[in-house]
Design a protein around this motif. Structure first.
Motif, PDB file in Angstrom:
ATOM      1  N   ASN A  93      10.815   4.190   6.640  1.00 48.98           N
ATOM      2  CA  ASN A  93      10.167   4.185   7.773  1.00 48.98           C
ATOM      3  C   ASN A  93       8.506   4.366   7.373  1.00 48.98           C
ATOM      4  O   ASN A  93       8.027   5.096   8.170  1.00 48.98           O
ATOM      5  CB  ASN A  93      10.826   5.343   8.648  1.00 48.98           C
ATOM      6  CG  ASN A  93      11.981   5.050   9.374  1.00 48.98           C
ATOM      7  OD1 ASN A  93      12.428   3.682   9.615  1.00 48.98           O
ATOM      8  ND2 ASN A  93      12.815   6.037   9.725  1.00 48.98           N
ATOM      9  N   THR A  94       8.180   3.394   6.529  1.00 44.31           N
ATOM     10  CA  THR A  94       6.763   3.592   6.103  1.00 44.31           C
ATOM     11  C   THR A  94       6.173   2.348   6.180  1.00 44.31           C
ATOM     12  O   THR A  94       6.782   1.461   5.701  1.00 44.31           O
ATOM     13  CB  THR A  94       6.901   4.205   4.726  1.00 44.31           C
ATOM     14  OG1 THR A  94       7.237   5.530   4.695  1.00 44.31           O
ATOM     15  CG2 THR A  94       5.298   4.304   4.374  1.00 44.31           C
ATOM     16  N   VAL A  95       4.911   2.148   6.715  1.00 45.43           N
ATOM     17  CA  VAL A  95       4.098   1.171   6.695  1.00 45.43           C
ATOM     18  C   VAL A  95       2.990   1.370   5.714  1.00 45.43           C
ATOM     19  O   VAL A  95       2.442   2.520   5.587  1.00 45.43           O
ATOM     20  CB  VAL A  95       3.493   0.891   8.012  1.00 45.43           C
ATOM     21  CG1 VAL A  95       2.902   1.856   8.711  1.00 45.43           C
ATOM     22  CG2 VAL A  95       3.170  -0.484   8.041  1.00 45.43           C
ATOM     23  N   TYR A  96       2.599   0.146   5.055  1.00 46.17           N
ATOM     24  CA  TYR A  96       1.258   0.330   4.057  1.00 46.17           C
ATOM     25  C   TYR A  96       0.507  -0.609   4.677  1.00 46.17           C
ATOM     26  O   TYR A  96       0.570  -1.710   5.008  1.00 46.17           O
ATOM     27  CB  TYR A  96       1.926   0.123   2.602  1.00 46.17           C
ATOM     28  CG  TYR A  96       2.831   0.951   2.243  1.00 46.17           C
ATOM     29  CD1 TYR A  96       2.891   2.262   1.531  1.00 46.17           C
ATOM     30  CD2 TYR A  96       4.325   0.416   2.398  1.00 46.17           C
ATOM     31  CE1 TYR A  96       3.778   2.743   1.181  1.00 46.17           C
ATOM     32  CE2 TYR A  96       5.427   1.069   1.949  1.00 46.17           C
ATOM     33  CZ  TYR A  96       5.266   2.270   1.296  1.00 46.17           C
ATOM     34  OH  TYR A  96       6.162   2.962   0.932  1.00 46.17           O
ATOM     35  N   LEU A  97      -1.013  -0.261   4.006  1.00 47.28           N
ATOM     36  CA  LEU A  97      -2.009  -1.368   4.341  1.00 47.28           C
ATOM     37  C   LEU A  97      -2.842  -1.301   3.013  1.00 47.28           C
ATOM     38  O   LEU A  97      -3.396  -0.397   2.278  1.00 47.28           O
ATOM     39  CB  LEU A  97      -2.941  -0.894   5.354  1.00 47.28           C
ATOM     40  CG  LEU A  97      -4.189  -1.846   5.407  1.00 47.28           C
ATOM     41  CD1 LEU A  97      -3.612  -3.287   6.034  1.00 47.28           C
ATOM     42  CD2 LEU A  97      -5.260  -1.134   6.384  1.00 47.28           C
TER      43      LEU A  97
END
Length: 119
Positions: free
Chosen positions: A76-80
């Motif tokens: 449940n992780t988003v990266y940029l």
């Protein structure tokens, strides 16, 4: 209850790179879209990138080719990933997730993380 915790901001020289992370925690929900927005002093909050659960990405031209968004659904992780950073990228970066609880949809925002790019 949903909580978003952001990390990865900091000070970097022009041309450098940073990777931001945003992890969602809690229970009783499912995540649809995830994304990043930013707000610089004296400016409106603007879209940086969003990614749907199916992997469809939306980005403005200002960051295309420099920033990339990704997500790990198991965490449940988003990266940029931000490369070739410019002073104009200096802003507070906010994570947003769109979740479903039962039949209702909600937007949740992270606390924000400061990104400062020096000349």
């Amino acid at each position: 209850q949903v909580q978003l915790v952001e990390s990865g901001g900091g000070l970097v020289q022009a041309g450098g790179s940073l990777r931001l992370s945003c992890a969602a925690s809690g229970s009783g929900f499912s995540i649809n879209a995830m994304g990043w927005y930013r707000q610089a002093p004296g400016k409106q909050r603007e879209l940086v990138a969003t990614i749907t659960s199916g992997g469809v990405i939306n980005q403005p031209d200002s960051v295309k080719g420099r920033f990339s968004i990704s997500r790990d659904n198991t965490k449940n992780t988003v990266y940029l990933q931000m490369n070739s950073l410019k002073p104009e990228d200096t802003a507070v970066y906010y994570c947003k997730v769109v979740i479903a609880i039962s039949t209702l949809w909600y937007d949740y925002w992270g606390q924000g993380t400061q990104v400062t790019v020096s000349s």
